[in-house]
Enzyme design. Structure first.
Site, PDB file in Angstrom:
ATOM      1  N   GLY A  84      -9.217  10.404  36.406  1.00 34.81           N
ATOM      2  CA  GLY A  84      -9.626  11.380  37.832  1.00 34.81           C
ATOM      3  C   GLY A  84      -9.764  12.774  37.606  1.00 34.81           C
ATOM      4  CD  GLU A 134      -8.439  -4.412  24.751  1.00 27.61           C
ATOM      5  OE1 GLU A 134      -9.671  -4.181  24.975  1.00 27.61           O
ATOM      6  OE2 GLU A 134      -7.754  -3.491  25.381  1.00 27.61           O
ATOM      7  CD  GLN A 170     -17.374   4.573  34.714  1.00 32.35           C
ATOM      8  OE1 GLN A 170     -17.904   5.337  35.569  1.00 32.35           O
ATOM      9  NE2 GLN A 170     -17.408   5.227  33.259  1.00 32.35           N
TER      10      GLN A 170
HETATM   11  C1  LIG Z   1      -3.144  -0.071  28.412  1.00 33.47           C
HETATM   12  C2  LIG Z   1      -4.447   0.258  29.295  1.00 33.47           C
HETATM   13  C3  LIG Z   1      -5.588  -0.210  28.958  1.00 33.47           C
HETATM   14  C4  LIG Z   1      -6.670  -0.086  29.911  1.00 33.47           C
HETATM   15  N1  LIG Z   1      -7.909  -0.482  29.636  1.00 33.47           N
HETATM   16  C5  LIG Z   1      -8.832  -0.324  30.322  1.00 33.47           C
HETATM   17  C6  LIG Z   1     -10.174  -0.556  29.962  1.00 33.47           C
HETATM   18  O1  LIG Z   1     -10.507  -1.120  28.781  1.00 33.47           O
HETATM   19  N2  LIG Z   1     -11.349  -0.083  30.947  1.00 33.47           N
HETATM   20  C7  LIG Z   1     -11.006   0.546  31.874  1.00 33.47           C
HETATM   21  O2  LIG Z   1     -11.967   0.892  32.613  1.00 33.47           O
HETATM   22  N3  LIG Z   1      -9.818   0.889  32.395  1.00 33.47           N
HETATM   23  C8  LIG Z   1      -8.770   0.418  31.664  1.00 33.47           C
HETATM   24  N4  LIG Z   1      -7.562   0.771  32.205  1.00 33.47           N
HETATM   25  C9  LIG Z   1      -7.341   1.333  33.253  1.00 33.47           C
HETATM   26  C10 LIG Z   1      -7.700   2.973  33.382  1.00 33.47           C
HETATM   27  O3  LIG Z   1      -7.081   3.605  32.239  1.00 33.47           O
HETATM   28  C11 LIG Z   1      -7.189   3.422  34.434  1.00 33.47           C
HETATM   29  O4  LIG Z   1      -7.885   2.879  35.686  1.00 33.47           O
HETATM   30  C12 LIG Z   1      -7.533   4.946  34.657  1.00 33.47           C
HETATM   31  O5  LIG Z   1      -6.842   5.784  33.658  1.00 33.47           O
HETATM   32  C13 LIG Z   1      -6.982   5.650  36.219  1.00 33.47           C
HETATM   33  O6  LIG Z   1      -7.406   6.583  36.189  1.00 33.47           O
HETATM   34  P1  LIG Z   1      -6.387   7.815  37.077  1.00 33.47           P
HETATM   35  O7  LIG Z   1      -7.008   9.224  36.940  1.00 33.47           O
HETATM   36  O8  LIG Z   1      -6.331   7.198  38.614  1.00 33.47           O
HETATM   37  O9  LIG Z   1      -4.844   7.730  36.502  1.00 33.47           O
HETATM   38  P2  LIG Z   1      -4.648   8.212  35.252  1.00 33.47           P
HETATM   39  O10 LIG Z   1      -5.602   8.094  33.921  1.00 33.47           O
HETATM   40  O11 LIG Z   1      -3.482   7.320  34.792  1.00 33.47           O
HETATM   41  O12 LIG Z   1      -4.259   9.677  35.125  1.00 33.47           O
HETATM   42  C14 LIG Z   1      -2.801   9.845  35.951  1.00 33.47           C
HETATM   43  C15 LIG Z   1      -2.582  11.293  35.813  1.00 33.47           C
HETATM   44  O13 LIG Z   1      -1.788  11.820  36.477  1.00 33.47           O
HETATM   45  C16 LIG Z   1      -0.397  12.400  35.837  1.00 33.47           C
HETATM   46  N5  LIG Z   1       0.740  12.208  36.889  1.00 33.47           N
HETATM   47  C17 LIG Z   1       1.242  11.316  37.115  1.00 33.47           C
HETATM   48  N6  LIG Z   1       2.192  11.457  38.113  1.00 33.47           N
HETATM   49  C18 LIG Z   1       2.132  12.648  38.036  1.00 33.47           C
HETATM   50  C19 LIG Z   1       2.839  13.584  38.799  1.00 33.47           C
HETATM   51  N7  LIG Z   1       4.017  13.246  39.654  1.00 33.47           N
HETATM   52  N8  LIG Z   1       2.837  14.992  38.589  1.00 33.47           N
HETATM   53  C20 LIG Z   1       1.883  15.324  37.953  1.00 33.47           C
HETATM   54  N9  LIG Z   1       0.935  14.616  37.312  1.00 33.47           N
HETATM   55  C21 LIG Z   1       1.205  13.088  37.403  1.00 33.47           C
HETATM   56  C22 LIG Z   1      -0.326  11.439  34.418  1.00 33.47           C
HETATM   57  O14 LIG Z   1       0.198  12.076  33.572  1.00 33.47           O
HETATM   58  C23 LIG Z   1      -1.836  11.479  34.183  1.00 33.47           C
HETATM   59  O15 LIG Z   1      -2.222  12.533  33.560  1.00 33.47           O
HETATM   60  C24 LIG Z   1      -6.329   0.726  31.053  1.00 33.47           C
HETATM   61  C25 LIG Z   1      -5.219   1.180  31.340  1.00 33.47           C
HETATM   62  C26 LIG Z   1      -4.129   1.005  30.632  1.00 33.47           C
HETATM   63  C27 LIG Z   1      -2.653   1.532  30.932  1.00 33.47           C
END
Ligand SMILES: Cc1cc2nc3c(=O)[nH]c(=O)nc-3n(C[C@H](O)[C@H](O)[C@H](O)COP(=O)(O)OP(=O)(O)OC[C@H]3O[C@@H](n4cnc5c(N)ncnc54)[C@H](O)[C@@H]3O)c2cc1C
Length: 493
Positions: free
Chosen positions: A22, A181, A331
């Site tokens: 995101g 996996e 996504q």
């Molecule tokens: C092991 C694993 C496998 C996955 N496989 C898939 C897949 O095959 N296909 C798929 O579509 N999705 C998959 N996912 C899910 C996908 O990775 C997440 O849905 C996606 O990363 C969500 O994006 P996000 O931006 O919400 O959070 P994230 O990508 O988790 O990003 C969160 C960010 O916020 C930062 N952060 C958190 N708390 C704080 C704070 N308090 N202050 C500052 N920074 C902070 C973190 O360091 C990170 O940079 C998988 C997830 C995991 C854990």
């Protein structure tokens, strides 16, 4: 405390929390907007979580799935990146406060995108984490790599049959994509990669158990693909135990309760927790200030345009939100962040609001082993080699940066065409550092001084500087005047 009254310009200030899917895609989508962006994230990298299991099992290096965010955004001039864990968001005064190693930074915003993702959930049993690390961060993956490869090493030097069995039993809790996996890769490691590397133990005798309280593998993929994945895993030698709920975890194993109420124990040194997620605690902070609802996983209810109730300037995206049963996948975060970025740009440029956020499902896939995967795209189901090729292509496209794409491809060739693993290095720090830090009251902050302590230390350094300079001058004089190795006259010496 640092006050980032930032911009040298009077431009609209956007703060983005998080450098995950995101955070990064939201920031990039604002590249052409007339705004100043500050990304605040608690790690210096953007993490491609879907490939964490390959770091844990020695296929990829951590750098390949976690490029420095600063480098990724280096050519985007309207974006800056600061390191810090956000602990509070003041919606009234529009500031974000972050901390890193005894330093506090306050960053003001006009618009805010919160993309802090989710962490591991142990369903109220956080004590399990010490013995069964999750799979959410590079730290997790490297710790697991150390534990997995370390278990084979310890088994090789043990004379105790029961201990060898315990060391060669690997339990993965949670039969979602990550668990599937992970179990598949540990099986390939034990039965293929390490086969010839040990002399006393037979790594093919390792037991790999995948267990889940649910009645099927990969529930979001539907019954048919779930059954196919189960069969493929069993073909690899993975024991799939369904309807099995973990009730306790300790250093040497775990307690399980089966569906019929029966309890049993599995002796296993290496456990991997891939079972539950809990949204970032920042969701709670936002809910308390707005009255927005939180679901059981701590995800916050947002408006259809991804804003917080009563705060049109605050967008929440990705794994933190609860909206129309959207899944916690990359996504959702990417599309949500792009939507928020477009809305912010539109407001700055005076355009009318967009219609509500609509998620376009591009499908899901999970690998089981080399050359085998399952994929669900719309109503179409793919299995086996075709699904695996689709997985390969997609993941290659989404790995950030050309360098990482090339090296990942090489490592995949080593592991999938050959049987090797290029990244088997493990260190004591990987395995034990987190536990050691956890024993310190203030964590890593206890190991560094507060900035003001440096000033006191400076006086001491200045006092000794003169001595050091005199000593260095004397050393140089001895060399330059040829007095090294020359016998000293006792009277002149
Ligand atoms: C092991 C694993 C496998 C996955 N496989 C898939 C897949 O095959 N296909 C798929 O579509 N999705 C998959 N996912 C899910 C996908 O990775 C997440 O849905 C996606 O990363 C969500 O994006 P996000 O931006 O919400 O959070 P994230 O990508 O988790 O990003 C969160 C960010 O916020 C930062 N952060 C958190 N708390 C704080 C704070 N308090 N202050 C500052 N920074 C902070 C973190 O360091 C990170 O940079 C998988 C997830 C995991 C854990």
């Amino acid at each position: 405390m640092t006050d980032l009254q930032t911009s040298a310009t009077d431009r609209h200030r956007v703060v983005v929390i998080g450098s995950g899917f995101g955070g990064l895609f939201g920031t990039k989508a604002l590249r052409k907007a007339d705004v100043d962006i500050t990304m605040v994230a608690k790690t210096t990298h953007h993490l491609f979580q879907p490939l964490l299991y390959q770091v844990a099992t020695g296929i990829l290096s951590e750098g390949e799935i976690a490029p420095p965010t600063r480098e990724v955004l280096s050519s985007q001039e309207n974006a800056r990146v600061i390191l810090g864990e956000v602990r509070s968001i003041d919606l009234e005064n529009r500031t974000v406060t972050s901390h890193v190693l005894n330093r506090t930074t306050v960053t003001p915003y006009d618009s805010l995108i919160v993309a802090a993702g989710a962490g591991q959930s142990y369903f109220g049993n956080d004590q399990f984490s010490e013995f069964a690390p999750g799979m959410k961060s590079i730290d997790d993956a490297l710790e697991l790599r150390g534990r997995i490869f370390g278990a084979f090493e310890l088994a090789e030097i043990s004379d105790d049959e029961a201990e060898i069995e315990r060391l060669l039993t690997f339990v993965v809790v949670g039969a979602g994509p990550t668990g599937v996996e992970m179990a598949g890769q540990i099986a390939e490691l034990a039965h293929r990669t390490l086969e010839k590397d040990f002399r006393r133990i037979n790594t093919r005798h390792a037991r790999i158990i995948l267990l889940d309280a649910a009645p099927q593998v990969l529930p979001p993929f539907g019954a048919k693909l779930g059954e196919r994945a189960k069969k493929d895993l069993e073909g690899l030698g993975v024991e799939v135990q369904l309807g099995a709920m973990v009730t306790d975890v300790d250093e040497r194993g775990l307690e399980v309760q089966d569906k019929d109420g029966g309890r049993r124990r599995i002796e296993a040194v290496t456990k991997v927790w891939a079972a539950g997620v809990a949204a970032s605690p920042l969701g709670r902070t936002l809910a308390e200030q707005t009255g927005a609802p939180l679901d059981r996983a701590g995800r916050i209810g947002v408006n259809p345009d991804l804003t917080l109730p009563g705060h049109p300037e605050v967008f929440v995206v990705g794994d933190m939100i609860s909206l129309n049963n959207l899944p916690g996948v990359a996504q959702v975060a990417i599309q949500g962040a792009k939507y928020a970025a477009k809305e912010i740009r539109g407001r700055v440029e005076g355009r009318p609001p967009q219609p509500p956020f609509k998620y376009f499902d591009k499908g899901s896939m999970a690998t089981i082993s080399r050359f085998s995967a399952v994929a669900l795209i719309g109503k179409l189901r793919f299995t086996g080699f075709i699904a695996w090729l689709m997985w390969l292509g997609l993941h290659l496209v989404y790995i950030t940066g050309f360098k990482s794409q090339v090296t990942a491809l090489l490592h995949w060739a080593v592991s999938f065409v050959g049987s090797g693993r290029s990244e088997r290095t493990t260190t004591e720090q990987q395995i034990f550092a987190r536990a050691a830090l956890g024993r310190l009251k203030g964590g890593a902050s206890d190991l560094v001084a507060h900035p003001e302590v440096y000033d006191a230390a400076q006086d001491l350094i200045n006092a000794t500087r003169a001595d050091l300079e005199a000593k260095a001058a004397e050393e140089a004089r001895l060399t330059d005047t040829g007095q090294r190795g020359v016998k000293q006259d006792a009277t002149t010496g």
